[in-house]
Motif scaffolding. Structure first.
Motif, short mmCIF file in Angstrom:
data_model
loop_
_atom_site.label_atom_id
_atom_site.label_comp_id
_atom_site.label_asym_id
_atom_site.label_seq_id
_atom_site.Cartn_x
_atom_site.Cartn_y
_atom_site.Cartn_z
N GLU A 228 0.83 -1.21 0.00
CA GLU A 228 0.00 0.00 0.00
C GLU A 228 0.86 1.25 0.00
O GLU A 228 0.56 2.22 -0.71
N ALA B 128 2.25 1.77 -3.47
CA ALA B 128 1.20 2.27 -4.37
C ALA B 128 0.91 3.74 -4.10
O ALA B 128 0.75 4.53 -5.04
N ILE B 129 0.84 4.13 -2.83
CA ILE B 129 0.60 5.53 -2.48
C ILE B 129 1.73 6.41 -3.01
O ILE B 129 1.50 7.47 -3.59
N GLN C 150 3.77 5.79 -5.54
CA GLN C 150 3.74 5.84 -7.00
C GLN C 150 2.63 6.77 -7.49
O GLN C 150 2.83 7.53 -8.45
N ASP C 151 1.47 6.73 -6.85
CA ASP C 151 0.38 7.62 -7.23
C ASP C 151 0.77 9.08 -7.02
O ASP C 151 0.52 9.93 -7.88
N GLU C 152 1.38 9.38 -5.89
CA GLU C 152 1.77 10.76 -5.60
C GLU C 152 2.86 11.23 -6.56
O GLU C 152 2.83 12.37 -7.03
N GLU C 153 3.80 10.36 -6.88
CA GLU C 153 4.84 10.71 -7.83
C GLU C 153 4.25 11.00 -9.20
O GLU C 153 4.64 11.96 -9.88
N SER C 154 3.28 10.22 -9.62
CA SER C 154 2.61 10.43 -10.90
C SER C 154 1.88 11.77 -10.93
O SER C 154 1.98 12.52 -11.91
N ARG C 155 1.17 12.08 -9.85
CA ARG C 155 0.46 13.37 -9.77
C ARG C 155 1.42 14.54 -9.80
O ARG C 155 1.19 15.55 -10.47
N THR C 156 2.52 14.41 -9.07
CA THR C 156 3.51 15.48 -9.00
C THR C 156 4.16 15.71 -10.36
O THR C 156 4.32 16.86 -10.79
N SER D 287 2.91 15.00 -13.37
CA SER D 287 1.96 15.59 -14.31
C SER D 287 1.74 17.07 -14.02
O SER D 287 1.63 17.88 -14.94
#
Length: 48
Positions: free
Chosen positions: A12, A15-16, A18-24, A26
């Motif tokens: 978890e 995953a958290i 990776q999601d935050e890295e993707s948002r940052t 973009s």
């Protein structure tokens, strides 16, 4: 910034992260395209 605690599993947390890295990433690309990110020598200036 994402708040987490010790109740999360390793999967978890990964995953958290990776999601935050993707948002940052973009958001950074969007701001760069809008010319809101400037380099000043060794400093980075971001206009909000």
């Amino acid at each position: 910034m994402v708040r987490v605690d010790h109740s999360r599993s390793v999967a978890e947390l990964v995953a958290i992260g990776q999601d935050e890295e993707s948002r940052t990433l973009s958001q950074a690309v969007k701001w760069f395209a809008e010319r809101r990110v400037l380099l000043d020598g060794q400093r980075t200036v971001i206009f909000r």
